[in-house]
Design a protein around this motif. Structure first.
Motif, short mmCIF file in Angstrom:
data_model
loop_
_atom_site.label_atom_id
_atom_site.label_comp_id
_atom_site.label_asym_id
_atom_site.label_seq_id
_atom_site.Cartn_x
_atom_site.Cartn_y
_atom_site.Cartn_z
N GLY A 1 -4.08 -1.57 15.41
CA GLY A 1 -4.57 -0.48 16.27
C GLY A 1 -4.76 0.83 15.54
O GLY A 1 -5.21 0.89 14.39
N GLU A 2 -4.40 1.93 16.23
CA GLU A 2 -4.59 3.27 15.67
C GLU A 2 -3.81 3.46 14.38
O GLU A 2 -4.29 4.12 13.45
N MET A 3 -2.60 2.89 14.31
CA MET A 3 -1.78 3.04 13.11
C MET A 3 -2.48 2.44 11.89
O MET A 3 -2.45 3.00 10.79
N LEU A 4 -3.16 1.32 12.08
CA LEU A 4 -3.90 0.68 10.98
C LEU A 4 -5.09 1.55 10.58
O LEU A 4 -5.38 1.72 9.39
N GLN A 5 -5.80 2.08 11.58
CA GLN A 5 -6.94 2.95 11.30
C GLN A 5 -6.52 4.15 10.47
O GLN A 5 -7.18 4.53 9.49
N GLN A 6 -5.41 4.76 10.88
CA GLN A 6 -4.92 5.93 10.16
C GLN A 6 -4.52 5.58 8.73
O GLN A 6 -4.83 6.31 7.78
N ALA A 7 -3.83 4.46 8.58
CA ALA A 7 -3.39 4.04 7.25
C ALA A 7 -4.58 3.75 6.34
O ALA A 7 -4.60 4.13 5.16
N LYS A 8 -5.61 3.09 6.88
CA LYS A 8 -6.82 2.80 6.10
C LYS A 8 -7.53 4.09 5.67
O LYS A 8 -8.01 4.21 4.54
N ALA A 9 -7.59 5.04 6.60
CA ALA A 9 -8.23 6.33 6.28
C ALA A 9 -7.48 7.03 5.16
O ALA A 9 -8.09 7.57 4.22
N ALA A 10 -6.14 7.02 5.24
CA ALA A 10 -5.32 7.70 4.24
C ALA A 10 -5.46 7.06 2.86
O ALA A 10 -5.63 7.76 1.84
N VAL A 11 -5.43 5.72 2.79
CA VAL A 11 -5.52 5.07 1.48
C VAL A 11 -6.94 5.17 0.92
O VAL A 11 -7.13 5.24 -0.31
N THR A 12 -7.94 5.20 1.81
CA THR A 12 -9.32 5.38 1.35
C THR A 12 -9.47 6.75 0.68
O THR A 12 -10.11 6.87 -0.37
N LEU A 13 -8.88 7.78 1.30
CA LEU A 13 -8.92 9.11 0.71
C LEU A 13 -8.23 9.12 -0.66
O LEU A 13 -8.73 9.70 -1.62
N GLU A 14 -7.09 8.43 -0.76
CA GLU A 14 -6.38 8.35 -2.03
C GLU A 14 -7.22 7.67 -3.10
O GLU A 14 -7.28 8.11 -4.26
N LEU A 15 -7.90 6.58 -2.72
CA LEU A 15 -8.73 5.84 -3.67
C LEU A 15 -9.93 6.67 -4.12
O LEU A 15 -10.28 6.67 -5.31
N ILE A 16 -10.56 7.37 -3.18
CA ILE A 16 -11.71 8.22 -3.53
C ILE A 16 -11.26 9.32 -4.49
O ILE A 16 -11.94 9.61 -5.48
N THR A 17 -10.12 9.92 -4.18
CA THR A 17 -9.60 11.00 -5.04
C THR A 17 -9.30 10.48 -6.44
O THR A 17 -9.65 11.12 -7.45
N ALA A 18 -8.68 9.30 -6.51
CA ALA A 18 -8.33 8.72 -7.82
C ALA A 18 -9.58 8.36 -8.63
O ALA A 18 -9.62 8.55 -9.85
N LYS A 19 -10.61 7.84 -7.94
CA LYS A 19 -11.81 7.37 -8.64
C LYS A 19 -12.82 8.48 -8.92
O LYS A 19 -13.90 8.21 -9.47
N SER A 20 -12.51 9.70 -8.51
CA SER A 20 -13.41 10.83 -8.80
C SER A 20 -12.72 11.87 -9.67
O SER A 20 -13.09 13.04 -9.64
N VAL B 1 -8.70 -1.60 -0.44
CA VAL B 1 -7.98 -0.95 0.65
C VAL B 1 -6.80 -1.80 1.08
O VAL B 1 -5.68 -1.30 1.27
N GLN B 2 -7.03 -3.11 1.22
CA GLN B 2 -5.96 -4.02 1.63
C GLN B 2 -4.83 -4.05 0.59
O GLN B 2 -3.65 -4.09 0.95
N ALA B 3 -5.19 -4.02 -0.69
CA ALA B 3 -4.18 -4.02 -1.75
C ALA B 3 -3.34 -2.75 -1.70
O ALA B 3 -2.11 -2.79 -1.89
N ALA B 4 -4.01 -1.61 -1.43
CA ALA B 4 -3.29 -0.34 -1.34
C ALA B 4 -2.35 -0.33 -0.14
O ALA B 4 -1.22 0.18 -0.21
N LEU B 5 -2.79 -0.93 0.97
CA LEU B 5 -1.94 -1.02 2.17
C LEU B 5 -0.72 -1.89 1.88
O LEU B 5 0.41 -1.56 2.25
N ALA B 6 -0.95 -3.02 1.20
CA ALA B 6 0.15 -3.93 0.89
C ALA B 6 1.17 -3.28 -0.05
O ALA B 6 2.38 -3.45 0.10
N GLU B 7 0.66 -2.51 -0.98
CA GLU B 7 1.54 -1.82 -1.93
C GLU B 7 2.48 -0.85 -1.22
O GLU B 7 3.61 -0.63 -1.63
N LYS B 8 1.99 -0.30 -0.11
CA LYS B 8 2.79 0.66 0.66
C LYS B 8 3.56 -0.02 1.79
O LYS B 8 4.26 0.63 2.57
N GLY B 9 3.42 -1.35 1.91
CA GLY B 9 4.10 -2.07 2.98
C GLY B 9 3.50 -1.84 4.35
O GLY B 9 4.19 -1.93 5.37
N LEU B 10 2.19 -1.55 4.40
CA LEU B 10 1.52 -1.21 5.67
C LEU B 10 0.53 -2.29 6.11
O LEU B 10 -0.26 -2.07 7.03
#
Length: 315
Positions: free
Chosen positions: A234-253, A220-229
């Motif tokens: 706070g809330e912005m970090l929570q949202q960004a983590k949720a979004a990249v987690t969804l991307e990772l789940i989608t890619a790995k399934s 998750v941290q690597a995906a955030l860094a790749e996007k410059g996030l």
């Protein structure tokens, strides 16, 4: 054109609340007052006259409630058509049990429908459209799909997501749960998978391994860094983590999603769709009976109140 007749009810020159609960309350009040009056006195006779008036209205209300039977008669044809010869196998106990199940289902649906309306607001049509298109293939009814999406949306809204964004992420996760449930060979239902995915969005990713997906905090941290996030808070970090987690789940399934798209004619898919259709019938019956159940509860209320009053008076 029919006209609506306005009826006013007056007791001792005072207009009273015309609802059934209001009339019941007034009748109970008169009963209490009569207990302290001398039998045969002018005041006693006046109170008795008023009480008879109210009891007459309540009696008329009870007669109208008996008309509820006609609803059951109208439904018999539909039920017989659905059940056919198997209907004869139902015992009285089975019918009562099934009626109880429908009552419980109707109550749950009423509550969960309101929850979905609250969570998604104006974005609800976006969710229901996806539900109608995809739910049955996943073994879910449109209502179950919407409920699952609302459970996820309810987690996302406090994180600062707009309702339209929450609706989009929620439907993506529920759609994905169908593919992952089928990929598990039926070991996990779509509802169970949806709960696992919802937890993963919040950062609880351990159960993803049960679905053949491994996502670590480092991913998750690597995906955030790749996007410059990586420097968000706070809330912005929570949202960004949720979004990249969804991307990772989608890619790995990806394999599970591809199989789900191709296996539309498998036995497991047909079984899921059949189960969903049976549940659809139950939900439609339960929804149709909600007004009937409400009337029956209204009819039961005065009986329960009378028993309660009787017990109180004994004490």
């Amino acid at each position: 054109m029919a006209t609506r007749r306005q009826v006013n009810i007056y007791i001792n020159g005072r207009e009273i609340n015309k609802t059934i609960n209001g009339i019941r309350g007034e009748a109970k009040k008169l009963n209490r007052e009569l207990a302290y009056l001398e039998i045969g006195s002018a005041e006693y006779n006046q109170k008795m006259k008023e009480l008879k008036q109210l009891n007459g209205i309540l009696g008329d209300h009870r007669k109208r409630l008996r008309g509820v039977d006609s609803v059951w008669k109208k439904m018999r044809g539909g039920i017989a058509a659905f059940a056919g010869a198997a209907a004869a196998a139902f015992t009285a106990d089975a019918i009562v049990s099934y009626g109880t199940e429908l009552f419980k289902l109707g109550t749950e649906m009423e509550v969960l429908t309101r929850k979905a309306e609250t969570v998604f607001g104006d974005a609800l049509p976006q969710v229901t459209q996806q539900a109608e298109a995809n739910a049955n293939a996943m073994g879910l009814t449109a209502s179950q799909y919407t409920d699952a999406a609302a459970a996820i949306g309810d987690l996302l809204i406090p994180m600062g997501f707009m309702r339209t964004e929450a609706a989009d992420i929620s439907t993506q996760l529920v759609d994905l749960s169908g593919a992952l449930a089928e990929w598990s060979g039926g070991q996990r239902s779509a509802e169970e998978v949806t709960k696992i995915l919802g937890k993963a969005i919040l950062g609880e990713r351990e159960q993803l391994k049960e679905l053949g997906i491994s996502i670590q905090e480092a991913d998750v941290q690597a995906a955030l860094a790749e996007k410059g996030l990586q420097n968000l808070t706070g809330e912005m970090l929570q949202q960004a983590k949720a979004a990249v987690t969804l991307e990772l789940i989608t890619a790995k399934s990806a394999d599970a999603q591809a199989a789900f798209a191709e296996n539309s004619d498998t036995l497991i898919r047909k079984q899921a769709e059949l189960n969903a259709k049976f549940r659809d019938i139950q939900e439609n019956l339960a929804q149709a009976l909600i007004p009937v159940f409400n009337r029956l509860l209204d009819a039961a209320a005065p009986v329960i109140e009378s028993v309660a009053d009787f017990i109180i008076n004994l004490v």
